[in-house]
Design a protein around this motif. Structure first.
Motif, PDB file in Angstrom:
ATOM      1  N   ILE A 171     -48.649  29.693  24.474  1.00  0.00           N
ATOM      2  CA  ILE A 171     -48.390  31.075  24.038  1.00  0.00           C
ATOM      3  C   ILE A 171     -47.807  31.893  25.187  1.00  0.00           C
ATOM      4  O   ILE A 171     -46.853  32.648  25.006  1.00  0.00           O
ATOM      5  CB  ILE A 171     -49.690  31.719  23.512  1.00  0.00           C
TER       6      ILE A 171
ATOM      7  N   SER B 150     -43.339  35.268  21.547  1.00  0.00           N
ATOM      8  CA  SER B 150     -44.729  35.563  21.178  1.00  0.00           C
ATOM      9  C   SER B 150     -45.346  36.591  22.124  1.00  0.00           C
ATOM     10  O   SER B 150     -46.041  37.520  21.688  1.00  0.00           O
ATOM     11  CB  SER B 150     -45.565  34.281  21.189  1.00  0.00           C
TER      12      SER B 150
ATOM     13  N   TYR C  95     -56.746  32.476  19.187  1.00  0.00           N
ATOM     14  CA  TYR C  95     -56.249  33.516  18.291  1.00  0.00           C
ATOM     15  C   TYR C  95     -57.212  34.694  18.190  1.00  0.00           C
ATOM     16  O   TYR C  95     -56.778  35.844  18.040  1.00  0.00           O
ATOM     17  CB  TYR C  95     -55.984  32.927  16.906  1.00  0.00           C
TER      18      TYR C  95
ATOM     19  N   ASP D 139     -44.204  31.212  25.798  1.00  0.00           N
ATOM     20  CA  ASP D 139     -43.325  31.499  24.661  1.00  0.00           C
ATOM     21  C   ASP D 139     -42.954  32.982  24.740  1.00  0.00           C
ATOM     22  O   ASP D 139     -43.759  33.853  24.391  1.00  0.00           O
ATOM     23  CB  ASP D 139     -44.022  31.184  23.340  1.00  0.00           C
TER      24      ASP D 139
ATOM     25  N   VAL E  62     -47.510  35.523  15.587  1.00  0.00           N
ATOM     26  CA  VAL E  62     -47.696  34.698  16.787  1.00  0.00           C
ATOM     27  C   VAL E  62     -48.113  33.289  16.402  1.00  0.00           C
ATOM     28  O   VAL E  62     -47.582  32.295  16.932  1.00  0.00           O
ATOM     29  CB  VAL E  62     -48.736  35.349  17.717  1.00  0.00           C
TER      30      VAL E  62
ATOM     31  N   ILE F 296     -56.540  36.934  21.172  1.00  0.00           N
ATOM     32  CA  ILE F 296     -55.375  37.791  20.924  1.00  0.00           C
ATOM     33  C   ILE F 296     -55.735  38.912  19.957  1.00  0.00           C
ATOM     34  O   ILE F 296     -55.385  40.083  20.162  1.00  0.00           O
ATOM     35  CB  ILE F 296     -54.207  36.960  20.367  1.00  0.00           C
TER      36      ILE F 296
ATOM     37  N   ILE G  51     -44.012  40.002  21.305  1.00  0.00           N
ATOM     38  CA  ILE G  51     -44.637  40.563  20.105  1.00  0.00           C
ATOM     39  C   ILE G  51     -46.037  41.080  20.407  1.00  0.00           C
ATOM     40  O   ILE G  51     -46.431  42.163  19.963  1.00  0.00           O
ATOM     41  CB  ILE G  51     -44.677  39.503  18.990  1.00  0.00           C
ATOM     42  N   ILE G  52     -46.798  40.313  21.201  1.00  0.00           N
ATOM     43  CA  ILE G  52     -48.175  40.708  21.497  1.00  0.00           C
ATOM     44  C   ILE G  52     -48.220  41.993  22.303  1.00  0.00           C
ATOM     45  O   ILE G  52     -48.924  42.950  21.940  1.00  0.00           O
ATOM     46  CB  ILE G  52     -48.910  39.580  22.238  1.00  0.00           C
TER      47      ILE G  52
ATOM     48  N   VAL H 140     -45.538  30.130  17.212  1.00  0.00           N
ATOM     49  CA  VAL H 140     -45.940  29.095  18.162  1.00  0.00           C
ATOM     50  C   VAL H 140     -45.980  27.726  17.477  1.00  0.00           C
ATOM     51  O   VAL H 140     -45.583  26.714  18.061  1.00  0.00           O
ATOM     52  CB  VAL H 140     -47.293  29.443  18.803  1.00  0.00           C
TER      53      VAL H 140
END
Length: 382
Positions: free
Chosen positions: A15, A21, A234, A18, A202, A237, A24-25, A206
């Motif tokens: 993650i 991802s 997850y 990437d 995400v 996150i 986005i987070i 991934v």
């Protein structure tokens, strides 16, 4: 335990490296938490220009005009005729018309009920309601004063005149949303849906990257170990994104939150688990990153509509209502609204709480099936 820790480390690395991802987070979370409510920060209408067409030209009608202009919500602009007032509405110089007819004062003095027409711009609901509410209150208040004065002149005691004019005094106060604004109503619900969409995006991105690039696990890795590692990553996150949306965002924009944080955390646990397991279940279809972005974009509005805070569930067709219970955001959004805005406890929203735990149980089974199917098909898993 050794396999679990090694897979956990591998999950985090995939993650972190990437870029999409991670963007986005972090960027998505910060951007949406401030961007979405920002245009509505000043969501209380003040000094909305409205046209006044006063054909009566009496002291009473002048008082109505003055009182309307002294309200915080309206700014009065007088026009000699309806034709000119209509033209101003079409040009967007004003957003409503208040029409005071001829002989307005005479009718009020006789105890009759004259008609004061209010035309408001219905294309902006908040402007429409502002014009209607302010005009109605002022006109009724002014007319009531004249009637009371008239009865007093006829020898009716002032206390009796007040009772005859209005037997009930009504005081209104907005609850759960003290400012009665747009942000306080809709932002917390949208926050809950954005948290879901970010986590789903995400997870699927991934997984799609793993399929495209050939990432994998040792063949002797158990399905349970893979599932536990994924859930841990997850949920980490989810906790970070959820905490940002439901602490920083409301603080910045003055959104009132009720109840203890413990209640929200208790409700957030099954919400996060259901989203994570739902995403793992859907991962069997995630083979193209571009397709993932497209699908998540297309599902955002339906998820908002299915949540039930814009359009109530009891007005939906039964099949749509029952289908919505499969989406984590449906019980999640209304649950967080009740807890954080209305001060409800877990016992008060037990059906939604149970709905989330049922989703966790169902999606645990489907997530295990998804991982095993991928292993049998020798797909590369993330």
């Amino acid at each position: 335990m050794k396999n679990y820790l090694s897979i956990l480390k591998l999950e985090y690395r995939r993650i972190i490296f990437d870029m999409l991802s991670i963007t986005i987070i972090f960027v998505g979370t910060a951007f949406y938490s401030f961007y979405y409510p920002f245009p509505y920060e000043n969501d209380i209408v003040r000094k909305m220009p409205v046209a006044i067409v006063d054909l009566d030209k009496s002291d009473l009608s002048s008082t109505v005009v003055t009182m309307l202009n002294n309200t915080e919500s309206l700014k009065v602009m007088q026009y000699p005729s309806m034709e000119e007032a209509k033209k101003a509405v079409y040009l967007r110089d004003v957003f409503g018309i208040i029409y005071i007819p001829d002989e307005f004062y005479k009718q009020v003095a006789k105890g009759e009920s004259p008609t004061v027409s209010v035309f408001a711009d219905g294309s902006y609901f908040i402007l429409y309601s502002t014009a209607i509410t302010a005009a109605t209150q002022i006109v009724l208040m002014t007319a009531a004063g004249v009637k009371i004065q008239k009865m007093s002149m006829l020898g009716v005691p002032i206390t009796d005149a007040l009772l005859l004019q209005s037997a009930v005094n009504v005081t209104s106060k907005p609850v759960f949303n003290p400012r009665a604004g747009y942000v306080g109503f809709v932002a917390p619900a949208i926050y809950a849906i954005i948290v879901q969409q970010i986590l789903l995006m995400v997870i699927l991105l991934v997984h799609a990257a793993g399929y495209e690039r050939g990432y994998g696990y040792p063949e002797n890795t158990s399905t349970f170990t893979i599932l536990c590692a994924k859930i841990t990553v997850y949920m980490t996150i989810f906790a970070a994104v959820f905490s940002f949306f439901f602490t920083i965002g409301p603080m910045v924009f003055g959104i009132q939150l009720h109840n203890s944080l413990l209640e929200a955390v208790m409700f957030a646990i099954p919400y996060g688990l259901s989203i994570a397991l739902f995403g793992i279940t859907l991962s069997v279809f995630a083979r193209d990153r571009d397709a993932v972005l497209l699908v998540m974009l297309m599902t955002s509005i339906p998820f908002v509509m299915l949540a039930g805070f814009i359009w109530p569930h009891w007005m939906m067709p039964d099949w749509i209502k029952y289908f919505s219970y499969l989406i984590p955001s449906t019980p999640g959004v209304t649950g967080f609204l009740y807890i954080r805005q209305m001060g409800a406890g877990i016992t008060d929203i037990m059906p939604k709480y149970i709905n989330l735990w049922i989703q966790v149980a169902v999606y645990t089974v489907t997530a295990v099936m998804a991982i095993r199917w991928q292993q049998k098909q020798k797909q590369f898993l993330i």
